[in-house]
Design a protein around this motif. Structure first.
Motif, short mmCIF file in Angstrom:
data_model
loop_
_atom_site.label_atom_id
_atom_site.label_comp_id
_atom_site.label_asym_id
_atom_site.label_seq_id
_atom_site.Cartn_x
_atom_site.Cartn_y
_atom_site.Cartn_z
N ASP A 93 57.27 19.53 7.40
CA ASP A 93 57.54 20.55 8.41
C ASP A 93 58.86 21.26 8.11
N ARG A 94 58.96 22.45 8.67
CA ARG A 94 60.24 23.15 8.60
C ARG A 94 61.04 22.84 9.86
N TYR A 106 66.09 26.80 7.05
CA TYR A 106 65.36 25.64 7.54
C TYR A 106 65.46 24.52 6.51
N GLN A 107 65.28 23.32 7.01
CA GLN A 107 65.25 22.15 6.13
C GLN A 107 63.79 21.69 6.08
N ASP A 279 67.58 19.06 21.29
CA ASP A 279 66.28 18.43 21.45
C ASP A 279 65.39 18.93 20.33
N ALA A 280 64.28 18.20 20.13
CA ALA A 280 63.38 18.56 19.03
C ALA A 280 62.94 20.02 19.14
N HIS A 281 62.71 20.52 20.38
CA HIS A 281 62.19 21.89 20.49
C HIS A 281 63.21 22.93 20.04
N ASP A 282 64.50 22.55 20.03
CA ASP A 282 65.51 23.48 19.53
C ASP A 282 65.27 23.83 18.06
N TYR A 283 64.60 22.94 17.36
CA TYR A 283 64.42 23.14 15.91
C TYR A 283 63.14 23.90 15.57
N ARG A 284 62.30 24.14 16.57
CA ARG A 284 61.05 24.89 16.33
C ARG A 284 60.34 24.37 15.06
N TYR A 285 60.05 23.07 15.09
CA TYR A 285 59.34 22.47 13.96
C TYR A 285 57.97 23.10 13.79
#
Ligand code: ADP
Ligand code: MG
Length: 488
Positions: A93-94, A106-107, A279-285
């Protein structure tokens, strides 16, 4: 052997009573690979700035990532080494965020579907107990670059950008700073035995994010803080001790713990706020559209499993069962691969218990005292073995062997040559020993008379004769001759 129920973790005493510490570690382990995770750029440590950067790592337009199969195999190996489930299908995932040393914006990481699932690491504690620490997951991801700030400008070095990392996430099963240190030590040993990561914390190949919370016994978990990028085992323990105390004081003062990211400062021994936690949603995986899901057959896993080396737990069990070592000695010897290798080389064809005693006794004491590690120590495994042989064949006494060892450790050299050069060979010639015995008896007639009524007093004579011989007399011969002369 786990006994999670019975054991008591670290207790933090507060004004309202005792608090319990809860810890989970996220360990970033750099895959020991010559090339990066999605590019062919090299990973050599100490290269000049931006020397190890390909167009993919620099995120040039149109460049596509290509998975490095070797890195995938290392992740599987590591998963097997931590007794974990290997997922035959996983997804890259990005993880999106902006940072100057992350040129793509992105990582590439793994989020919902990591390559390795749940596992377990058994950790030995100082009191002889062991506890099982659960593993949540292991996933593959890219490392970021490095920014250096100088005055009014900043420099970016992308050498690390794209280097393969395994993030190994523990469950919140750790209950003290001691357990956290022992867990990290054990995990590092497993990685080194497997050869999947060099475990070098100074060079940043292994770093830990330390999650800490506190609670009253029986309560649900409290809010955690995450201490980022701690780069030594000692600092991990110190950071937990400080952070747990800080949280207890804060809560008891009527405050609340913020879920935030903190930094540990080794100079002050304190942690301080770095930023509030994303939070995880901050990263827009989302799944990386440039990469297909990673899929392989069970046969790939089976093949890697067949070729796994002996790991610390297995080696320890073998040392106890086959070599007759104590659980303590076996545990100490396997705790670092380097030590286990040294011991096994020295013990080959010799009495393993005697070699274990010399290794954990004289050698470890000398290393501790000098602050040296085994790799820069003057005494090789072969030389220690040769020294032990000289005792076994009565060339030197155990006492003289300690002196020889000291010389070997200080200056290096082969034990047989040192013994020869310095004339340390044990005197087994009975006439020579007899002469010394006669002299000592003649000088101490009262003591000699005493032996007739107090046979134990003979020990004093043994000491005197040994001293007079410069420690070189064969103690067995000395005893026999003294007995014959004094007790008749
Ligand atoms: P994030 O990416 O948000 O840090 P992860 O799931 O990657 O979340 O990691 C969470 C880590 O925090 C794990 O190691 C887990 O064991 C640990 N952890 C979770 N809850 C707590 C808690 N209440 N106290 C201490 N550690 C915790
Ligand atoms: Mg995390």
């Amino acid at each position: 052997m786990s006994n999670m129920q019975e054991r008591r973790g670290q207790v933090i005493q507060g004004v309202t009573g005792d608090w319990e510490v809860v810890v989970g570690l996220e360990v970033h382990a750099q895959v020991a690979s010559n090339a990066k995770l999605f590019s062919g750029a090299p990973t050599t440590f100490g290269a000049g700035p931006n020397e190890n950067v390909s167009l993919v790592d620099a995120a040039m337009p149109g460049m596509l990532p290509v998975i490095n199969q070797f890195c995938v195999e290392q992740a599987i190996r590591t998963g097997l080494g931590i007794n974990a489930k290997i997922n035959l299908k996983s997804v890259f995932d990005r993880k999106n965020y902006f940072y100057p040393d992350l040129p793509a914006g992105y990582q590439i990481s793994q989020y919902k579907d990591p390559i390795v699932g749940e596992g377990v690491v058994t950790v030995d504690l100082a009191d002889g107990q062991s506890v099982d620490i659960g593993i949540e997951r292991l996933h593959l991801e890219q490392d970021a670059g490095k920014s250096t700030h100088e005055g009014d400008h900043s420099l970016v070095d992308l050498n690390r950008a794209g280097v393969a990392l395994m993030e190994i996430v523990s469950k919140p099963d750790i209950r003290s700073s001691e357990e956290a240190a022992a867990y990290l030590q054990k995990l590092r040993a497993i990685l080194r035995y497997l050869g999947t990561c060099d475990g070098n914390m100074e060079e940043g190949s292994l770093r830990a994010d330390v999650n800490v919370s506190v609670r009253k016994s029986g309560d649900p978990f409290g809010t955690r803080c995450e201490i980022k990028n701690v780069n030594s085992i000692r600092f991990v323990a110190a950071a937990i001790d400080y952070e747990a105390r800080r949280q207890v004081d804060l809560i008891e003062d009527g405050g609340e713990v913020d879920q935030e990211t903190r930094l540990f400062d080794p100079n002050t021994g304190k942690t301080r706020t770095m930023r509030s936690k994303e939070d995880a949603h901050d990263y827009r995986y989302f799944p990386d559209p440039d990469l297909l899901p990673l899929e392989f057959d069970q046969s790939v896993v089976d093949e890697i499993a067949r070729n796994l080396p002996e790991l610390p737990d297995q080696k320890k069990a073998r040392f106890i069962e086959e070599l007759g070592l104590s659980a303590y000695d076996a545990g100490v010897l396997v705790s670092e691969k380097e030590t286990a290798d040294f011991f096994e080389e020295a013990a080959a064809g010799r009495d393993p218990k005697i070699v274990a005693n010399w290794t954990t006794g004289e050698l470890f004491a000398a290393l501790n005292k000098s602050g040296q590690s085994l790799s820069d120590c003057n005494v090789s495994a072969k030389q220690l073995g040769a020294l032990i042989d000289l005792i076994a064949d009565d060339t030197i006494s155990g006492r003289i062997a300690k002196d020889v060892f000291e010389i070997m450790f200080e200056k290096g050299g082969n034990p047989a040559e040192i013994v020869e050069e310095r004339g340390l060979k044990q005197v087994t010639d009975t006439s020579e020993i007899e002469a010394i015995v006669d002299q000592v008896i003649a000088n101490n007639p009262d003591k000699a008379a005493e032996v007739k009524t107090k046979p134990k007093a003979i020990g004093w004579f043994v000491g005197q004769v040994m001293q007079a011989s410069g420690g070189k007399a064969n103690p067995k011969a000395v005893n026999e001759i003294l007995k014959r002369k004094l007790e008749s």
